[in-house]
Design an enzyme around this catalytic site. Structure first.
Site, short mmCIF file in Angstrom:
data_model
loop_
_atom_site.label_atom_id
_atom_site.label_comp_id
_atom_site.label_asym_id
_atom_site.label_seq_id
_atom_site.Cartn_x
_atom_site.Cartn_y
_atom_site.Cartn_z
N SER A 128 -24.05 45.13 64.87
CA SER A 128 -25.17 44.18 64.79
C SER A 128 -26.51 44.89 64.81
O SER A 128 -26.66 45.96 65.40
CB SER A 128 -25.11 43.19 65.96
OG SER A 128 -26.19 42.29 65.84
N GLY A 129 -27.48 44.23 64.19
CA GLY A 129 -28.84 44.76 64.22
C GLY A 129 -29.45 44.84 62.83
O GLY A 129 -30.60 45.26 62.68
N LYS A 182 -17.90 40.14 67.99
CA LYS A 182 -19.02 40.08 67.03
C LYS A 182 -19.15 38.67 66.44
O LYS A 182 -20.26 38.17 66.22
CB LYS A 182 -18.83 41.12 65.92
CG LYS A 182 -19.87 41.05 64.79
CD LYS A 182 -21.29 41.26 65.33
CE LYS A 182 -22.39 41.43 64.33
NZ LYS A 182 -22.52 40.62 63.18
N HIS A 185 -20.90 36.64 68.93
CA HIS A 185 -22.31 37.05 68.87
C HIS A 185 -23.02 36.25 67.78
O HIS A 185 -24.10 35.69 67.96
CB HIS A 185 -22.41 38.56 68.59
CG HIS A 185 -23.76 39.04 68.15
ND1 HIS A 185 -24.24 38.83 66.87
CD2 HIS A 185 -24.75 39.69 68.82
CE1 HIS A 185 -25.46 39.34 66.77
NE2 HIS A 185 -25.79 39.87 67.94
N ASN A 186 -22.39 36.18 66.62
CA ASN A 186 -23.02 35.46 65.50
C ASN A 186 -23.09 33.96 65.74
O ASN A 186 -24.05 33.31 65.34
CB ASN A 186 -22.27 35.76 64.19
CG ASN A 186 -22.65 37.12 63.63
OD1 ASN A 186 -23.01 38.01 64.38
ND2 ASN A 186 -22.56 37.28 62.33
N GLU A 189 -25.98 33.55 67.75
CA GLU A 189 -27.12 33.79 66.84
C GLU A 189 -27.48 32.50 66.07
O GLU A 189 -28.65 32.11 66.00
CB GLU A 189 -26.73 34.92 65.89
CG GLU A 189 -27.68 35.24 64.76
CD GLU A 189 -27.08 36.31 63.82
OE1 GLU A 189 -26.71 37.40 64.29
OE2 GLU A 189 -26.96 36.04 62.61
N TYR A 190 -26.46 31.84 65.53
CA TYR A 190 -26.71 30.58 64.80
C TYR A 190 -27.37 29.57 65.74
O TYR A 190 -28.30 28.86 65.35
CB TYR A 190 -25.38 29.96 64.32
CG TYR A 190 -24.84 30.44 63.01
CD1 TYR A 190 -24.68 31.80 62.73
CD2 TYR A 190 -24.45 29.53 62.02
CE1 TYR A 190 -24.14 32.23 61.52
CE2 TYR A 190 -23.91 29.95 60.81
CZ TYR A 190 -23.76 31.30 60.57
OH TYR A 190 -23.22 31.72 59.38
#
Ligand code: 6PG
Length: 474
Positions: A128-129, A182, A185-186, A189-190
Site C-alpha cells: 500500500s501507498g 490488504k 485495508h482497502n 480506505e473505501y
C-alpha cells in the site's frame, strides 16, 4: 554476470519501477522484467548501476542469485496465473515468488497450495501507498511462507516506510493472510473516503460553504486528532487549480466513482463470515449508485431537491459537531475492519496479530492516520481484544463524540442530505451497544412462516410453535 541481483521484479509499470528504484537506493542490486520493450528501456535509461532491465525472462531469472526472489506487480486475476506458469519453467525448487498485487485472497490461497506442492515458496503480499509510497516507502503486508519471508526481510525492512524508527512491514500470517489484510485495508480506505465525501456534502450543501472555507476546515482537521493521509490529500485537492483557471479542478470532475473491486471483496468476505461491516458495505454501494448517473438525473427531475441549510446559527459551532461526527464514524470504520480481521483469523487460522497490523498501518499506507496509534495501543495492551469499541480509551473518545454524530445525522436526514456512511456508523453503534435487539420478532416470524424454530431466554433447546389464529389473543 559476476554479481548476481538480489531481487527481481516482473511488471515495470510505475509501481514496479518505483519499487525497484527504492530497492536500488538502499544498495541492493536488482533486475526488472516486462514484456514491453519500452518499459524495459525506460528502466535501463534511469541509469542506476543497481538496476538492470531485461526483456527475456530466462536472462532475467538467470541474473538472480539463489534462492531467486521474483516479485510480480501485475494486474490481479488471470495474468498472475499466466506469469506464474511462465516462471515455473525458469525457476528452481526453493526459489521465492512474491505476488505484490491486489490479488483476491481466495486466489492466493489456491496459489499458495499449488506452489508449495511444486517446492516453490510463495508470498502473497499486499503493498500500500500508491506510486509515491512504492518510491519512498510503502507499507507491506506479506503472508504465506514464513521461511521465505526471513530471506526477504532485510530488503523489505529497508524499503518500507519507517515510523518511530520501525519499518512498516511485518509477516502477517499463513497462506493468504497478507492479501486478506490488504483487502480489509482497502475496505477501510473505501469507508474513510466515503465519510470524507459525505462531510464535503454537508459543508457544501448543508452549510453552503465555498471551496475555500471547506479547504480551511480540512486543513484544520488534519492538524488535529483526525490527522491522516486521506485528509492530507483532500486538503491538497481543495487547493488545486488548473493553470490560468479560477475554479478548482475538483468541480470539473464527474461524480461517478470507479472501483477495482477490493472494497466489494471486503464486504463479500464479511458477509460470508457473518461479520457486520456496514460502513464499508454502504461505501461500496454508494460508489455503485454514483455510477447510475442517468437514473439519478431522471429521478432528480421527479423528486424535488429539498436539501438546504442544516444549521443557521454559528457555522463554526456546527463544524465542531461535524468533526466529532467524523471522528465517531471513522473509528467505527476502523473498528469494523479490525473486527473482520479478528473473525477471519478465527475461521481461517491465519495466526494474525492485530497489533502488528495496526503497527504497520501507521505509516506508508493509504489509511495511515493518527488514530492508528490508538488502535495499536488497544491491541498491544490486549492481544485478545475482540472489538475495538470495547477498549476503554476508545470507548471514552467515542462517547464524547456521540452527541455530535447524533446532531449531524438527524439534521442531514431532516434536510434531505444523504450521509449514509455516517448514519450507518451510528446505527451500527446503537445496536452494538443494544443488549436487547428487536430480532426476537424476526425469529418469531421465521418460525411462523417456515417452522425455522427459535430459542427461549429461560430454557435451553430449540422450539417451534404452531402460530395458528386460535392461539393468538387479540
Ligand atoms: C493502496 C491502494 C491501492 C489502489 C486501490 C484503488 O493501498 O495503495 O489501496 O491498492 O489505489 O486498490 O482501489 P479502487 O480502484 O478500487 O478505488
Amino acid at each position: 554476470m559476476e554479481n548476481k541481483n538480489a531481487f527481481g521484479m516482473i511488471g515495470l509499470g510505475t509501481m514496479g519501477s518505483n519499487l525497484l528504484q527504492n530497492i536500488a537506493d538502499h544498495g541492493f542490486s536488482c533486475a526488472g522484467y516486462d514484456n514491453s520493450r519500452d518499459k524495459v528501456d525506460a528502466l535501463n535509461n534511469l541509469g542506476s548501476e543497481n538496476i538492470h532491465g531485461f526483456s527475456d525472462l530466462k536472462e532475467f531469472t538467470d541474473s538472480l542469485k539463489s534462492p531467486k526472489v521474483v516479485m510480480m506487480l501485475v494486474p490481479a486475476g488471470e495474468i498472475v496465473d499466466s506469469v506464474i506458469n511462465e516462471l515455473l519453467a525458469v525457476l528452481d525448487k526453493g526459489d521465492i515468488i512474491i505476488d505484490g498485487g491486489n490479488s483476491h485472497y481466495i486466489d492466493t490461497e489456491r496459489r499458495s497450495k499449488e506452489l508449495e506442492d511444486k517446492g516453490l515458496h510463495f508470498v502473497g503480499m499486499g503493498v500500500s501507498g500508491g506510486e509515491e509510497g512504492a518510491r519512498r516507502g510503502p507499507s507491506m503486508m506479506p503472508g504465506g511462507d514464513e521461511e521465505a519471508y526471513e530471506t526477504l526481510k532485510p530488503i523489505l525492512e529497508k524499503i518500507a516506510a519507517q515510523v518511530n524508527g520501525e519499518p512498516t512491514v511485518a509477516f502477517m500470517g499463513n497462506r493468504s493472510a497478507g492479501h486478506f489484510v490488504k483487502m480489509v485495508h482497502n475496505g477501510i480506505e473505501y469507508a474513510i473516503m466515503q465519510l470524507i465525501s459525505e462531510s464535503y456534502e454537508i459543508m457544501k450543501k448543508g452549510l453552503q460553504m465555498n471551496n475555500e472555507e471547506i479547504h480551511a476546515v480540512y486543513r484544520k482537521w488534519n492538524d488535529g486528532r483526525l490527522k491522516s493521509y486521506l485528509l492530507e490529500i483532500t486538503t491538497e485537492i481543495f487547493a488545486y487549480r488548473n493553470e490560468n483557471e479560477d475554479g478548482l479542478l475538483l468541480d470539473e470532475i464527474r461524480d461517478q466513482a470507479k472501483a477495482k473491486g477490493t472494497g466489494k471483496w471486503t464486504s463479500q468476505a464479511a458477509m460470508d463470515l457473518h461479520l457486520p461491516t456496514p460502513v464499508i458495505d454502504i461505501s461500496v454501494s454508494m460508489r455503485d449508485l454514483s455510477s447510475l448517473k442517468d437514473l439519478r438525473v431522471e429521478a432528480s427531475k421527479i423528486y424535488d431537491d429539498n436539501s438546504g441549510m442544516v444549521y443557521q446559527k454559528s457555522i463554526e459551532e456546527y463544524i465542531q459537531k461535524l468533526e466529532d461526527a467524523f471522528y465517531f464514524a471513522m473509528v467505527s470504520a476502523y473498528a469494523q475492519g479490525m473486527h473482520l480481521l479478528y473473525q477471519a483469523n478465527e475461521n481461517f487460522k491465519y495466526d494474525l496479530n492485530l497489533d502488528t497490523i495496526a503497527k504497520i498501518w501507521r505509516g506508508g499506507c493509504i489509511i495511515r492516520s493518527e488514530f492508528l496509534e490508538d488502535i495499536y495501543a488497544a491491541f498491544n495492551k490486549n492481544s485478545k481484544l475482540e472489538h475495538l469499541l470495547l477498549d476503554e480509551n476508545v470507548a471514552k473518545e467515542i462517547s464524547s463524540t456521540q452527541s455530535g454524530i447524533r446532531a449531524v445525522v438527524s439534521d442531514a436526514a431532516l434536510h434531505g442530505i444523504s450521509i449514509p456512511a455516517f448514519s450507518s456508523a451510528l446505527a451500527y453503534f446503537d445496536n452494538f451497544r443494544n443488549e436487547n435487539m428487536p430480532t426476537n420478532l424476526i425469529q418469531a416470524q421465521r418460525d411462523y412462516f417456515g417452522s425455522h424454530t427459535y430459542e427461549l431466554k429461560a430454557k435451553e433447546g430449540v422450539f417451534h410453535t404452531k402460530w395458528v389464529m386460535e392461539n393468538i389473543k387479540e
